[in-house]
Design a protein around this motif. Structure first.
Motif, PDB file in Angstrom:
ATOM      1  N   ASP A  62       0.821  -1.219   0.000  1.00  0.00           N
ATOM      2  CA  ASP A  62       0.000   0.000   0.000  1.00  0.00           C
ATOM      3  C   ASP A  62       0.851   1.264   0.000  1.00  0.00           C
ATOM      4  O   ASP A  62       0.636   2.190  -0.793  1.00  0.00           O
ATOM      5  CB  ASP A  62      -0.925   0.026   1.214  1.00  0.00           C
ATOM      6  N   ARG A  63       1.839   1.318   0.922  1.00  0.00           N
ATOM      7  CA  ARG A  63       2.676   2.518   1.009  1.00  0.00           C
ATOM      8  C   ARG A  63       3.552   2.665  -0.233  1.00  0.00           C
ATOM      9  O   ARG A  63       3.751   3.770  -0.731  1.00  0.00           O
ATOM     10  CB  ARG A  63       3.540   2.480   2.274  1.00  0.00           C
ATOM     11  N   ALA A  64       4.051   1.536  -0.729  1.00  0.00           N
ATOM     12  CA  ALA A  64       4.868   1.593  -1.942  1.00  0.00           C
ATOM     13  C   ALA A  64       4.056   2.135  -3.114  1.00  0.00           C
ATOM     14  O   ALA A  64       4.542   2.964  -3.896  1.00  0.00           O
ATOM     15  CB  ALA A  64       5.403   0.203  -2.267  1.00  0.00           C
ATOM     16  N   ARG A  65       2.826   1.680  -3.237  1.00  0.00           N
ATOM     17  CA  ARG A  65       1.983   2.167  -4.337  1.00  0.00           C
ATOM     18  C   ARG A  65       1.713   3.662  -4.200  1.00  0.00           C
ATOM     19  O   ARG A  65       1.717   4.402  -5.181  1.00  0.00           O
ATOM     20  CB  ARG A  65       0.670   1.387  -4.367  1.00  0.00           C
ATOM     21  N   ARG A  66       1.481   4.112  -2.962  1.00  0.00           N
ATOM     22  CA  ARG A  66       1.211   5.536  -2.751  1.00  0.00           C
ATOM     23  C   ARG A  66       2.451   6.372  -3.074  1.00  0.00           C
ATOM     24  O   ARG A  66       2.342   7.457  -3.670  1.00  0.00           O
ATOM     25  CB  ARG A  66       0.771   5.773  -1.301  1.00  0.00           C
ATOM     26  N   ILE A  67       3.645   5.880  -2.691  1.00  0.00           N
ATOM     27  CA  ILE A  67       4.882   6.589  -3.037  1.00  0.00           C
ATOM     28  C   ILE A  67       5.013   6.708  -4.544  1.00  0.00           C
ATOM     29  O   ILE A  67       5.353   7.776  -5.075  1.00  0.00           O
ATOM     30  CB  ILE A  67       6.095   5.855  -2.428  1.00  0.00           C
ATOM     31  N   GLU A  68       4.742   5.627  -5.254  1.00  0.00           N
ATOM     32  CA  GLU A  68       4.846   5.678  -6.711  1.00  0.00           C
ATOM     33  C   GLU A  68       3.815   6.637  -7.311  1.00  0.00           C
ATOM     34  O   GLU A  68       4.104   7.355  -8.269  1.00  0.00           O
ATOM     35  CB  GLU A  68       4.698   4.272  -7.287  1.00  0.00           C
ATOM     36  N   GLN A  69       2.605   6.670  -6.740  1.00  0.00           N
ATOM     37  CA  GLN A  69       1.590   7.601  -7.229  1.00  0.00           C
ATOM     38  C   GLN A  69       2.045   9.051  -7.080  1.00  0.00           C
ATOM     39  O   GLN A  69       1.828   9.877  -7.980  1.00  0.00           O
ATOM     40  CB  GLN A  69       0.281   7.401  -6.454  1.00  0.00           C
ATOM     41  N   LEU A  70       2.670   9.355  -5.953  1.00  0.00           N
ATOM     42  CA  LEU A  70       3.011  10.741  -5.646  1.00  0.00           C
ATOM     43  C   LEU A  70       4.360  11.177  -6.215  1.00  0.00           C
ATOM     44  O   LEU A  70       4.520  12.359  -6.574  1.00  0.00           O
ATOM     45  CB  LEU A  70       3.008  10.954  -4.130  1.00  0.00           C
ATOM     46  N   LEU A  71       5.320  10.268  -6.304  1.00  0.00           N
ATOM     47  CA  LEU A  71       6.678  10.664  -6.680  1.00  0.00           C
ATOM     48  C   LEU A  71       7.057  10.286  -8.107  1.00  0.00           C
ATOM     49  O   LEU A  71       7.911  10.944  -8.703  1.00  0.00           O
ATOM     50  CB  LEU A  71       7.698  10.054  -5.718  1.00  0.00           C
ATOM     51  N   PHE A  72       6.487   9.213  -8.634  1.00  0.00           N
ATOM     52  CA  PHE A  72       6.865   8.781  -9.985  1.00  0.00           C
ATOM     53  C   PHE A  72       5.998   9.511 -11.004  1.00  0.00           C
ATOM     54  O   PHE A  72       5.149   8.937 -11.681  1.00  0.00           O
ATOM     55  CB  PHE A  72       6.707   7.266 -10.117  1.00  0.00           C
ATOM     56  N   THR A  73       6.233  10.817 -11.090  1.00  0.00           N
ATOM     57  CA  THR A  73       5.477  11.695 -11.980  1.00  0.00           C
ATOM     58  C   THR A  73       6.456  12.508 -12.815  1.00  0.00           C
ATOM     59  O   THR A  73       7.671  12.360 -12.710  1.00  0.00           O
ATOM     60  CB  THR A  73       4.580  12.648 -11.159  1.00  0.00           C
ATOM     61  N   ASP A  74       5.920  13.394 -13.633  1.00  0.00           N
ATOM     62  CA  ASP A  74       6.760  14.256 -14.464  1.00  0.00           C
ATOM     63  C   ASP A  74       7.226  15.508 -13.726  1.00  0.00           C
ATOM     64  O   ASP A  74       7.938  16.340 -14.305  1.00  0.00           O
ATOM     65  CB  ASP A  74       5.989  14.677 -15.723  1.00  0.00           C
ATOM     66  N   LYS A  75       6.841  15.668 -12.477  1.00  0.00           N
ATOM     67  CA  LYS A  75       7.217  16.856 -11.704  1.00  0.00           C
ATOM     68  C   LYS A  75       8.743  16.948 -11.588  1.00  0.00           C
ATOM     69  O   LYS A  75       9.411  15.977 -11.244  1.00  0.00           O
ATOM     70  CB  LYS A  75       6.587  16.787 -10.318  1.00  0.00           C
ATOM     71  N   LYS A  76       9.301  18.139 -11.834  1.00  0.00           N
ATOM     72  CA  LYS A  76      10.757  18.318 -11.838  1.00  0.00           C
ATOM     73  C   LYS A  76      11.211  19.462 -10.935  1.00  0.00           C
ATOM     74  O   LYS A  76      12.321  19.966 -11.075  1.00  0.00           O
ATOM     75  CB  LYS A  76      11.245  18.566 -13.268  1.00  0.00           C
ATOM     76  N   ASP A  77      10.334  19.884 -10.011  1.00  0.00           N
ATOM     77  CA  ASP A  77      10.703  21.014  -9.155  1.00  0.00           C
ATOM     78  C   ASP A  77      10.335  20.753  -7.686  1.00  0.00           C
ATOM     79  O   ASP A  77       9.835  21.623  -6.989  1.00  0.00           O
ATOM     80  CB  ASP A  77      10.046  22.300  -9.650  1.00  0.00           C
ATOM     81  N   TRP A  78      10.610  19.543  -7.228  1.00  0.00           N
ATOM     82  CA  TRP A  78      10.311  19.201  -5.844  1.00  0.00           C
ATOM     83  C   TRP A  78      11.089  20.088  -4.871  1.00  0.00           C
ATOM     84  O   TRP A  78      12.252  20.400  -5.094  1.00  0.00           O
ATOM     85  CB  TRP A  78      10.655  17.740  -5.566  1.00  0.00           C
ATOM     86  N   THR A  79      10.423  20.470  -3.786  1.00  0.00           N
ATOM     87  CA  THR A  79      11.055  21.223  -2.701  1.00  0.00           C
ATOM     88  C   THR A  79      10.902  20.439  -1.400  1.00  0.00           C
ATOM     89  O   THR A  79      10.033  19.555  -1.293  1.00  0.00           O
ATOM     90  CB  THR A  79      10.397  22.604  -2.522  1.00  0.00           C
ATOM     91  N   PRO A  80      11.715  20.740  -0.383  1.00  0.00           N
ATOM     92  CA  PRO A  80      11.544  20.054   0.907  1.00  0.00           C
ATOM     93  C   PRO A  80      10.143  20.223   1.494  1.00  0.00           C
ATOM     94  O   PRO A  80       9.619  19.299   2.124  1.00  0.00           O
ATOM     95  CB  PRO A  80      12.608  20.709   1.794  1.00  0.00           C
ATOM     96  N   GLN A  81       9.535  21.388   1.296  1.00  0.00           N
ATOM     97  CA  GLN A  81       8.196  21.619   1.827  1.00  0.00           C
ATOM     98  C   GLN A  81       7.173  20.690   1.160  1.00  0.00           C
ATOM     99  O   GLN A  81       6.275  20.141   1.821  1.00  0.00           O
ATOM    100  CB  GLN A  81       7.788  23.082   1.616  1.00  0.00           C
ATOM    101  N   GLU A  82       7.319  20.483  -0.137  1.00  0.00           N
ATOM    102  CA  GLU A  82       6.403  19.581  -0.832  1.00  0.00           C
ATOM    103  C   GLU A  82       6.651  18.127  -0.439  1.00  0.00           C
ATOM    104  O   GLU A  82       5.711  17.332  -0.323  1.00  0.00           O
ATOM    105  CB  GLU A  82       6.557  19.757  -2.344  1.00  0.00           C
ATOM    106  N   VAL A  83       7.907  17.784  -0.212  1.00  0.00           N
ATOM    107  CA  VAL A  83       8.223  16.428   0.232  1.00  0.00           C
ATOM    108  C   VAL A  83       7.624  16.170   1.612  1.00  0.00           C
ATOM    109  O   VAL A  83       7.149  15.062   1.896  1.00  0.00           O
ATOM    110  CB  VAL A  83       9.745  16.204   0.235  1.00  0.00           C
ATOM    111  N   ARG A  84       7.601  17.183   2.467  1.00  0.00           N
ATOM    112  CA  ARG A  84       7.011  16.986   3.792  1.00  0.00           C
ATOM    113  C   ARG A  84       5.520  16.704   3.682  1.00  0.00           C
ATOM    114  O   ARG A  84       4.963  15.931   4.483  1.00  0.00           O
ATOM    115  CB  ARG A  84       7.274  18.187   4.701  1.00  0.00           C
ATOM    116  N   ARG A  85       4.840  17.266   2.706  1.00  0.00           N
ATOM    117  CA  ARG A  85       3.432  16.927   2.523  1.00  0.00           C
ATOM    118  C   ARG A  85       3.274  15.452   2.148  1.00  0.00           C
ATOM    119  O   ARG A  85       2.299  14.801   2.526  1.00  0.00           O
ATOM    120  CB  ARG A  85       2.797  17.835   1.469  1.00  0.00           C
TER     121      ARG A  85
END
Length: 814
Positions: A529-552
Motif C-alpha cells: 500500500d505505502r509503496a503504491r502511494r509513493i509511486e503515485q506521488l513521486l513517480f510523476t513528471d514533476k521536476k521542481d520538488w522542494t523540501p516543503q512539498e516532500v514533507r506533505r
C-alpha cells in the motif's frame, strides 16, 4: 467555623510547601545546560550549545574529546533509557520489575546477546585496538561513565531503587543485538500458515499464501548477473505456535520497542528545484517515552555530522554530513531458519549430524528476580543454533522428542555494524558509503543515500545465504543430514541495489525488492500500500520538488488500496442492508465515495475498521479460535493478500463451520457491515457526524514505569493525542483492530526527516516527543504537538544559526 478555616489554611500551606519542595527536588534532577564541568581524561575543552529544542551541538578539537563529550551529554539526557534497553537486551529486567518481567528475561537470555557481544569484542575490537571507530567507541563509553560517576541520578533510578552502574563496550553490542531482533515474523508466519494447512487444508491457505502478490509494486534494482536459484513454498511446524504466541505477548509489552518498518526515498536533483537530491526518511518503530531516537550535532576538525542515535550507542544510525547522508528502512528479508534436530535417546544433550552424535554446547544463566528467588536457565546450542524450547519450561515438553534450533544470520559473523555506522558518518560519496554498508550482515537494512555531487543510491544490506538446490527455507529443515545447511553466502554485489536510477527516484517501503537475476529474496515484506502511494506521488513528471512539498508527502494519510477494494465488495453486500436504517445507508455511501483518507475529521476510517473487525470475526474466528486468529490477522502475508481473499467469492473462509447452513460472502459481508454500524451508534452516538477519526485514533507515548500504575502513567506518559493517519498510510500510525472500537497507536514514524543536499546545514525533522528523558526538562515533550500535527523544526549545522537560538552553553573541561 474558625477552626475549620484554620485547618484548611494549614492544609493549603502544607500542600503548597510540599509542592514547592517537590518541584525544587525535581528541578535538581534536571541537568544544568549552562554548567561548566571538569572531566578527567579530556585533552581539550569542549563546548556544547543547546538549541531551541534541546539538541546538543558539540564542538571539540579532536574526535576522542568529541565522542567523550557526546557520551556524557547522551547519558545526561537519556541514562534511564540506556539502562532499560541494556537490561532488556541482557535479560535483566526482573531485577527491577520482578516476576512479571521473567518471561522477557528468559527469552532474551536464551538469545544470548551478551555471549555474542563478547565474541564481537574479541574478534573485531581487540584485533584492531587503534582503529578510529574503536577509539571513538571507547571514548563514548568513558563519557557515559563520567556521567554515571559524577552526574545527577535520574528520578527513575530512585523510584525503582537501583544504582547507576558503568557501561562497557559489550553493552553497546548487546543493544545493537537487540535492535537486530527482527525475526519475530519467522515464528508467527511459519507457525500460523502451517497450522492452517494442517488443520484446515490447502483451500484455506490458497487465499493467504506467503508469496508477494504479482500486482504489488517491487523496489526497482539493477541486476548485474544471472543466477539459477529458486525458492518457493511455505510450511513450518505447528510446534512453533507456542513460541510465536509468547513472542507476540512479549513484543506488546516491551519497554523499548523494536523496529517495525519505515519509509525512505531520495529524489534526484534532476527532479528538484534546487538541482540537488532530497532525502526523506521516517523509521517506523513502536512508540515509547522518551523517543527512540536522540539527535546530536558533532563537530571537530574535518568532521561535521548531524545524526540520530539509539540509546547507548556512539554512532548515528541515521544522519548526514556536509557531503552526503543516508536514511534506512528494514529490509525484511528472511534471515532465520528452523532446524529439527535428532536427539540421542540415551543422552538428551546430544544430537545427530551426518554420521555421528554431537554434544550440545551448554551454559547456565542465573536470572535475579526482585522479591523472589533467582531463576536458573540452561541454554543449549547445536551447530545450527540455540534450542528455542529452552526459552520456557512449559515449551520443553512439547519439543522433547524433536528439539528445534534457531539458525539466525546474526549469529554467524561478528557484528561490524558499529564500524559501518562510524564509516557512514565520515563518508563523502556513494563509493565510501557502499563500502561501509557492505559490512552489515544482520539485521537486513535498506540504505538510501544522497550527496552534494548529485548521486543517489540504494543498497539492501545483509548477508544472504546460498542454500542447496531444492531447500525451502520456509520449511522446518532436517538438521541431522547436513543436506539443508547453507553452503555459503552471496557476495554483496548480488544484493538488491541501484545507483542513479533512470526514473530519478529511489525508495523503500519495506516491500519486496525486484529480481536481481536469481529470484526474489524471500522475506516477510509488508503490504504494498505505502509503496503504491509513493509511486503515485513521486513517480510523476514533476521536476521542481522542494523540501516543503516532500514533507506533505511524508505526512500523507491516504491509503490507495482501500477505495478500490471497497468498490468491489460493497455492491455485494448492499442487498443485505436494512433500508430503514439511515446510518447504514450513509455509511455505505460514505465508503463508496471514500478516497482512503485518514484525516482527523474523516468518519470513513472509523466505519471501515469497525467493518473489517466484524468481517474478521465472522469469517476467520470460527476456524482458528481467538488466540490463533489474532496472531493470523497481524502476519504480513495475510495483510498482503487480504484484498485477494475479500474478492474471492469461492473462499472457504466465508462459511461458518459452527452452523449447519453454508454462509456466503454476500451474507457475511452484509452481516459485518450491519454490526459495524450498530456498534458505532452505541459507541459514538446516532449522529454519524460524531464518528470522526480523531475520537477513536489516538497516540500515547508510554514510559517504562507506566506499568507501575495510573499515578506513574499520568506523570511520565505523554498523551493521548488525536492523530491522523492509519494502517499502511505513509503517515503509518498503526494499531490493533480489536473489540474496543478504539485504535490506540502502537507504532509509526519515530522521526520525519528531510534533507535537501543543496543546503545540508538546514535539514528539518521532528521527534515524537522530545530530546530529554528528564521529566522536569522543558524538552521532555516539546515536540509532541509538532509531531501530531505533521510539523517540523530545523536541524541546524551552521554555528551562527545555532548561536542565534541557543538556550544553553555547557563547557566540558579537562
Amino acid at each position: 467555623m474558625k477552626l475549620v478555616k484554620r485547618l484548611v489554611l494549614v492544609l493549603l500551606v502544607f500542600l503548597a510547601v510540599t509542592t514547592l519542595v517537590g518541584w525544587l527536588w525535581l528541578r535538581g534532577k534536571t541537568p544544568d545546560l549552562n554548567a561548566t564541568v571538569q572531566l578527567p581524561g579530556q585533552q581539550d575543552s569542549v563546548e556544547v550549545l543547546y538549541d531551541t529544542y534541546g539538541v546538543p551541538h558539540i564542538y571539540a578539537q579532536n574526535e576522542a574529546d568529541l565522542f567523550y563529550a557526546f557520551g556524557y551529554v547522551h547519558a545526561q539526557d537519556r541514562l534511564f533509557q540506556m539502562e532499560i534497553v541494556r537490561r532488556l537486551a541482557d535479560g535483566r529486567l526482573a531485577e527491577i520489575f520482578g516476576t512479571p518481567a521473567l518471561e522477557s528475561d528468559r527469552f532474551f537470555r536464551t538469545l544470548s546477546f551478551r555471549h555474542y557481544a563478547r565474541r564481537t569484542i574479541d574478534s573485531v575490537y581487540r584485533t584492531q585496538p587503534n582503529a578510529p571507530f574503536v577509539r571513538a567507541a571507547e571514548a563514548y563509553i568513558r563519557g557515559v561513565n563520567a556521567f554515571v560517576e559524577r552526574g545527577e541520578t535520574p528520578l527513575e533510578f530512585t523510584l525503582v531503587g537501583i544504582e547507576k552502574t558503568p557501561f562497557t563496550l559489550e553493552d553497546i553490542e548487546i543493544i545493537q543485538g537487540y535492535m537486530g531482533f527482527s525475526f519475530a515474523e519467522a515464528f508467527r508466519s511459519e507457525a500460523v500458515f502451517t497450522t492452517i494447512l494442517e488443520k484446515l487444508g490447502p483451500a484455506y491457505l490458497a487465499d493467504m499464501n506467503g508469496d508477494w502478490p504479482a500486482d504489488e509494486p517491487k523496489i526497482p534494482v539493477q541486476a548485474p548477473v544471472s543466477l539459477s536459484e529458486k525458492r518457493a513454498g511455505m510450511r513450518a511446524a505447528a510446534a512453533l505456535l507456542p513460541v510465536a504466541e509468547l513472542l507476540t505477548k512479549l513484543q506488546n509489552g516491551l519497554p523499548y520497542p523494536p523496529f517495525h518498518g519505515s519509509n525512505g526515498w531520495v529524489i534526484s536533483g534532476r527532479k528538484t528545484r534546487s538541482g540537488k537530491p532530497i532525502l526523506s526518511n521516517d523509521t517506523h518503530i513502536g512508540f515509547a517515552q522518551p523517543s527512540v531516537w536522540y539527535e546530536a550535532h558533532l563537530v571537530c576538525p574535518g568532521f561535521n555530522f548531524y545524526g540520530n542515535f539509539l540509546a547507548g550507542t556512539p554512532f548515528g544510525a541515521l544522519g548526514h554530513n556536509q557531503s552526503g547522508g543516508w536514511g534506512l528502512t528494514m529490509f525484511e528479508n528472511d534471515d532465520v531458519d528452523f532446524y529439527r534436530e535428532k536427539p540421542n535417546p540415551a543422552n538428551p544433550n546430544q544430537v545427530w549430524f551426518k554420521d555421528h552424535w554431537e554434544t550440545l554446547r551448554t551454559r547456565e544463566e542465573i536470572i535475579p528476580v526482585k522479591d523472589s528467588a533467582e531463576v536458573r536457565l540452561t541454554v543449549r546450542e547445536s551447530r545450527h543454533g540455540i534450542l528455542i524450547q529452552d526459552v520456557d519450561g512449559a515449551l520443553k515438553a512439547g519439543f522433547s522428542q524433536q528439539p528445534i534450533a534457531l539458525w539466525w544470520t546474526y549469529y554467524k559473523f561478528p557484528s561490524r555494524s558499529i564500524e559501518a555506522f562510524y564509516e557512514l558518518a565520515h563518508a563523502k560519496n556513494a563509493t565510501q558509503a557502499g563500502a561501509a554498508v557492505a559490512k552489515i550482515h544482520a539485521p537486513g537494512l535498506n540504505f538510501m543515500w544522497g550527496d552534494t555531487s548529485g548521486t543517489i543510491a540504494w543498497w539492501a544490506a545483509a548477508k544472504l545465504p546460498r542454500r542447496p538446490a531444492g531447500v525451502r527455507p520456509y520449511l522446518i529443515l532436517d538438521g541431522s543430514t547436513g543436506a539443508s545447511d547453507p553452503t555459503g553466502w552471496l557476495p554483496f554485489s548480488e544484493n538488491p541495489q541501484i545507483l542513479n536510477p533512470e526514473r530519478g527516484v529511489l525508495y523503500s517501503a519495506n516491500n519486496q525488492p525486484a529480481d536481481m537475476g536469481g529470484g526474489l529474496v524471500p522475506g516477510y515484506y509488508v503490504p504494498g500500500d505505502r509503496a503504491r502511494r509513493i509511486e503515485q506521488l513521486l513517480f510523476t513528471d514533476k521536476k521542481d520538488w522542494t523540501p516543503q512539498e516532500v514533507r506533505r508527502v511524508i505526512n500523507d494519510v491516504t491509503n490507495p488500496m482501500y477505495p478500490a477494494l471497497l468498490k468491489d465488495i460493497l455492491p455485494v453486500l448492499k442487498p443485505g442492508l436494512d433500508a430503514s436504517n439511515p446510518n447504514q445507508s450513509k455509511s455505505f455511501d460514505g465508503l463508496m465515495n471514500w478516497d482512503g483518507s485518514h484525516e482527523l475529521t474523516d468518519v470513513e476510517p472509523t466505519i471501515f475498521y469497525r467493518f473489517i473487525y466484524h468481517l474478521y470475526q465472522l469469517s476467520i474466528r470460527d476456524e482458528l479460535g481467538g488466540t490463533l486468529s489474532d496472531t493470523f490477522l497481524n502476519v504480513p502475508s495475510f495483510k498482503r493478500n487480504m484484498a485477494r481473499w475479500l474478492r474471492n467469492d469461492a473462499s472457504p473462509w466465508w462459511d461458518n463451520v459452527a452452523t449447519p447452513q453454508k454462509e456466503t460472502r454476500a451474507r457475511i459481508l452484509a452481516q459485518a457491515f450491519r454490526r459495524a454500524v450498530a456498534d458505532l451508534e452505541k459507541q459514538l452516538g446516532p449522529d454519524i457526524a460524531g464518528w470522526q477519526w480523531q475520537n477513536v485514533h489516538t497516540l500515547t507515548h508510554k514510559h517504562p514505569l507506566s506499568v507501575a500504575g495510573p499515578l506513574m502513567a499520568n506523570y511520565f506518559n505523554v498523551g493521548p493525542l488525536p492523530v491522523p493517519g492509519g494502517r499502511e498510510t505513509l503517515n503509518n500510525l498503526d494499531f490493533s483492530v480489536d473489540s474496543t472500537g478504539y485504535y490506540s497507536v502502537q507504532y509509526g514514524p519515530a522521526l520525519r526527516r528531510i534533507v535537501d543536499f543543496a543546503d545540508p546545514a538546514h535539514g528539518t525533522s521532528v521527534l515524537p516527543t522530545g530530546q530529554s528523558g528528564n521529566r522536569a526538562s522543558p524538552h521532555y515533550a516539546d515536540q509532541a504537538e509538532l509531531f501530531a500535527k505533521g510539523e517540523a523544526r530545523p536541524e541546524l549545522m551552521n554555528r551562527a544559526d545555532i548561536e542565534r537560538v541557543a538556550t544553553g552553553r555547557m563547557m566540558l573541561k579537562p
